[in-house]
Design an enzyme around this catalytic site. Structure first.
Site, PDB file in Angstrom:
ATOM      1  N   HIS A 193      -5.296 -15.104  10.045  1.00 17.15           N
ATOM      2  CA  HIS A 193      -4.100 -14.426  10.093  1.00 17.15           C
ATOM      3  C   HIS A 193      -4.193 -12.911  11.053  1.00 17.15           C
ATOM      4  CE1 HIS A 193      -1.948 -16.791   7.250  1.00 17.15           C
ATOM      5  NE2 HIS A 193      -2.914 -16.342   6.519  1.00 17.15           N
ATOM      6  N   PRO A 216       1.086  -1.734  -0.367  1.00 14.49           N
ATOM      7  CA  PRO A 216       0.230  -0.061   0.447  1.00 14.49           C
ATOM      8  C   PRO A 216       1.301   1.316   0.308  1.00 14.49           C
ATOM      9  CG  PRO A 216      -0.645  -1.560   2.269  1.00 14.49           C
ATOM     10  CD  PRO A 216       0.884  -1.307   0.693  1.00 14.49           C
ATOM     11  N   GLU A 217       0.890   2.364  -0.825  1.00 14.84           N
ATOM     12  CA  GLU A 217       0.906   3.280  -0.588  1.00 14.84           C
ATOM     13  C   GLU A 217       0.320   4.306  -0.119  1.00 14.84           C
ATOM     14  OE1 GLU A 217       3.048   4.337  -4.481  1.00 14.84           O
ATOM     15  OE2 GLU A 217       3.323   2.448  -4.779  1.00 14.84           O
ATOM     16  N   ARG A 219      21.620  16.758  -5.362  1.00 16.11           N
ATOM     17  CA  ARG A 219      21.601  14.700  -5.430  1.00 16.11           C
ATOM     18  C   ARG A 219      21.757  14.525  -6.279  1.00 16.11           C
ATOM     19  NH1 ARG A 219      19.256  13.346  -1.041  1.00 16.11           N
ATOM     20  NH2 ARG A 219      19.471  14.457   0.928  1.00 16.11           N
ATOM     21  N   ARG A 259       1.559 -12.498   5.482  1.00  8.48           N
ATOM     22  CA  ARG A 259       3.129 -11.880   5.216  1.00  8.48           C
ATOM     23  C   ARG A 259       3.530 -11.685   6.447  1.00  8.48           C
ATOM     24  NH1 ARG A 259       5.070 -10.999  -0.192  1.00  8.48           N
ATOM     25  NH2 ARG A 259       6.323 -11.712   0.429  1.00  8.48           N
TER      26      ARG A 259
END
Ligand SMILES: [Zn+2]
Length: 277
Positions: free
Chosen positions: A105, A2-3, A158, A124
């Site tokens: 889970h 998920p973002e 950068r 997971r």
């Protein structure tokens, strides 16, 4: 994984369903990987606390807690304590009726005064639960609210590719692979360009593109490229709107050039060789 938009969607969905309620009791699976604070400490802080607000900081879901009667101790659980949920790869935060079967889970169940349960499910086990008394600020700056000048300053000198810099959570928090690729497409910037050599105009375009892509995705309920679902179990559908992400070889939706896939900083990266310079 998920973002930012998915995490925001989950945080907003959970907030709407649980804010103002008190946590009556806490059950945890005690699987060691899941608990960044000990299960005992989590239970102690959460039990009897009121959930004032659930929101997103970076990719972390933060529940602000308070207690009736004000300060009893300086321990977590006194006003200002927060419950932090990081979804990891497969974590889900669900608001369920007690009658709803507990999924496999499940690692935490918070019974709420309103009668529902807040459940953390994670197959997971890359997700993390913790409690803190300090206000969690996250590692980097917030992409939705950062100013143009602060955004431009982040990338000064950068030498890394801009794609890698966008994924660097100590610069901006919450931006992941999908939205980095999509934002670079909308800004017309190739992912391998050196971050420090982008012009002011390009960086301003990139900031605007990032905000637009993230807000659009939040509006649509986030992407559901893995088994992400929001707090009600409804899959988001932003992936239908991807321009480049995961569209290798397919025609660009702007110019029909086939989308290319390269690897930048170890991450799969997608771009249009015509629209992006
Ligand atoms: Zn194109």
């Amino acid at each position: 994984m998920p973002e930012l938009p998915e995490v925001e969607t989950v945080a907003n969905g959970v907030h709407q369903r649980v804010h103002g309620q008190t946590i009556v009791s806490v059950w945890t699976s005690n699987k060691p990987q899941t608990f960044k604070s000990s299960p005992e400490e989590i239970a102690e802080v959460l039990t009897g606390a009121r959930i004032d607000r659930v929101h997103r900081v970076g990719k972390t879901i933060v529940a602000d807690l308070s207690r009736k009667g004000g300060t009893k101790s300086a321990r977590p659980g006194s006003p200002g304590a927060q419950f932090l949920v990081h979804l990891g790869m497969t974590g889900r935060l669900l608001v369920s009726s007690p009658e709803t079967e507990v999924p496999a889970h499940t690692h935490a169940i918070l019974t709420l005064s309103g009668g529902k349960e807040l459940r953390f499910v994670d197959a997971r086990r890359f997700g993390r639960l913790s409690v803190t008394t300090e206000v969690y600020g996250g590692p980097g700056q917030e992409p939705l609210t950062i100013s143009n000048e602060d955004f431009i300053a982040l990338f000064r000198n950068r030498k890394t590719p801009i794609k890698a810099a966008l994924l660097n959570q100590s610069l901006l928090h919450g931006v992941g692979n999908i939205y980095a690729d999509e934002a670079l497409f909308h800004a017309g910037i190739r992912p391998r360009r050196q971050a420090g050599r982008l012009t002011r105009d390009e960086l301003m375009r990139l900031r605007a593109a990032l905000v637009k892509v993230l807000k659009h995705a939040i509006k649509l309920g986030g992407s559901s490229v893995s088994d992400y679902v929001d707090a009600e179990g409804v899959a988001g559908f932003f992936q239908l709107h991807h321009r480049v992400y995961s569209r290798t070889g397919q025609p660009c939706r702007t110019c029909t050039t086939p989308i290319e896939r390269i690897v930048v900083g170890g991450r799969s990266t997608h771009f249009c060789p015509t629209c992006q310079k």
